[in-house]
Design an enzyme around this catalytic site. Sequence first.
Site, PDB file in Angstrom:
ATOM      1  N   LYS A 152      38.477  39.754  52.072  1.00 35.26           N
ATOM      2  CA  LYS A 152      37.849  38.426  52.093  1.00 35.26           C
ATOM      3  C   LYS A 152      37.499  37.950  53.500  1.00 35.26           C
ATOM      4  O   LYS A 152      36.519  37.234  53.702  1.00 35.26           O
ATOM      5  CB  LYS A 152      38.769  37.397  51.420  1.00 35.26           C
ATOM      6  N   GLU A 196      36.335  27.359  47.641  1.00 30.35           N
ATOM      7  CA  GLU A 196      37.078  27.429  46.388  1.00 30.35           C
ATOM      8  C   GLU A 196      37.972  28.656  46.473  1.00 30.35           C
ATOM      9  O   GLU A 196      37.672  29.602  47.209  1.00 30.35           O
ATOM     10  CB  GLU A 196      36.116  27.564  45.206  1.00 30.35           C
ATOM     11  N   SER A 203      41.130  46.847  47.989  1.00 33.24           N
ATOM     12  CA  SER A 203      40.566  45.623  48.579  1.00 33.24           C
ATOM     13  C   SER A 203      41.600  44.668  49.158  1.00 33.24           C
ATOM     14  O   SER A 203      41.272  43.830  49.988  1.00 33.24           O
ATOM     15  CB  SER A 203      39.717  44.902  47.532  1.00 33.24           C
TER      16      SER A 203
END
Lengths: 276, 413
Positions: B106, B128, B395
């Site tokens: 991210k 969010e 990830s």
Amino acid sequence: MKSRIDARFAALKAQDRAAFIAYVMAGDPNRATALEILKGLPGAGADLIELGFPFSDPMAEGPPIQKAAQRALKDGMTLKGVLDLAAEFRQGDDTTPLILMGYLNPLVTWGFEAFAQAASAAGIDGLIVVDCPPEEADPLADALDAADISLIRLATPTTDDKRLPVVLRRTSGFVYYVSVTGVTGAKEADAEAVRPAVARIRAASGLPVAVGFGIRTPERAGAIAMVADAAVVGSVLVDEVAHALERNEDVTAKVLSKVQSLAKAVRLARTPSLPA
Amino acid sequence: MNAPTHPPAPPATPNDFAAYPDANGRFGQFGGRYVAETLMPLVLDLEAAYLASREDVAFQAELNGLLTHYVGRPSPLYFAERLTDHFGGAKIYFKREDLNHTGAHKINNCIGQILLARKMGKTRIIAETGAGQHGVATATVCARFGLPCVVYMGAVDVARQRPNVFRMNLLGAEVTPVTSGASTLKDAMNEALRDWVTNVEDTYYLIGSAAGPHPYPMMVRDFQAIMGREIREQILEAEGRLPDAVVACVGGGSNAIGTFHPFLNDESVRIIGVEAAGDGMGTDRHAAAINGGRPGVLHGNKTYLLQDAEGQITEAHSISAGLDYPGIGPEHSWLHDVGRAQYLTATDLEALDAFKLCAELEGIIPALESAHAIARLPDIARDVGKGGVVVMNLSGRGDKDVATVADHLGRTI
């Protein structure tokens, strides 16, 4: 044939007064009550009616209309049910313009052409789709044109002179000016700030301009009626539904009483008051 | 002049995947900008600013410097030898995004967007978050650049991801629990959009997934594509050739599209996404938008969505909060429709088994999100076969998930 929207605004212009537009959520709190409210709106002073069709994820609404949509969905309201409600209203009223307001996905699900034909048959005059900006609107506008339904466009405080022609392309009926940046029912509209925006949009479109998103009181509605062609009130009316439910009061009576006081303020706004 | 009466039909499969989206933000029929009119000038401004930043040498230099020294890129490409032996098929490589600063992919996107926000003169950041990974990454970059940060998080997710809420608070962010709707990620996104439409002057909305209105799906993909570009270089060095397949889990799909994109024009590379099947695809409790949904419009884009017959959005269900979303990035919807990518599913139980297997055999505790991709590796490795090469994007790391997993194993920690 002149559209109901055009005829209504022309008649009000002849009387030199603004329109009062009431927004209610179809199916809130249930079908029977919503129909009763709908049928009572013209008598209570609503010159035009915006009928919300519920969506699970209404991203431009504040808590009042979010909750109204949830109540309606919980009671089983569907887009087809909304058109049935409209058709039943039309049986007793062939002049009050009826404008649907909501979000795109239920329309995508139905299919634009089939929906537009069904809406026309139900006596719908206009459609406002909050999450369908002009850049995405052509397929929907084509379907609505074929069914003689006006696609009502939204202009906002972020709509500058460069963007205004884009917003006004293929619009008819009237233009809805969102008077505040924000969700429905949150901030209060300032009539003096609204005045130049309304004048600008009116000049660019040649259409009546309705103002909404920030009107909560008769005083505010009256002030807006001085500068705009219509004042729209929604969140306060659906709040009235919520309050009446909480207090176990007559929902229809409470909503229509609120409509009466707001409509009266709009109707008398441009009438000079008698000296005391 | 004679115009052809029938214009030639567009090719069923586009021949240059890198050319998408088009000028309107479309990937075929998917994508677009379905936002309230108040936000239209903002997304158009954002697109212009983003396109300018791509050509801005100083911007790119600052981005690359931060990715190297702050995030820790490039992340390693790791040969998972014991899992390879265990599955008995193709060689398995992991792209180790779990080793990044903040523990997941991210941050790649957050670094890019915070630089853009600063360049645009925005002074307040909103985001969010579902599991909290994107919220933590956003809070991190906001701390690093001294910008106030508000993170919208569903009240249900706040309750099940308390450590991440505290992390965001430590980093100086305000976490606002969202109680509308079902109080999960989609409702957090609604609330962030409501904030943005209210605070149009100063606020930058830092979306964490390759979803939302154009230019977000393109921009997030581009910032995440550093992963795929590194994989390409690293696998060429390790194996002397391209992989036979690249694999990633898909919720909104940012780690997947960042992995896939640099390989889309390589016909020999199979592209495989894995959606969350929750309790199973035979139930209504899953989060597989492509396998269990149909196209519709939500949160600014047209894409595959979980919805009922009336077009009302339905709740997603997954053990992994990061995959618990009823939509998917529009580019994935398009890659599915044109047949370039294949989207498989893995259930909660399969992901839990894969989570344990990876910990036991490789000494790596993966995020539950990534565990969904691991769960499909046995089939993919067998299918590709011995002598083949498969790269999977690991990830994120699974520290955040240990309480959830303990709970499912009936253990108290």
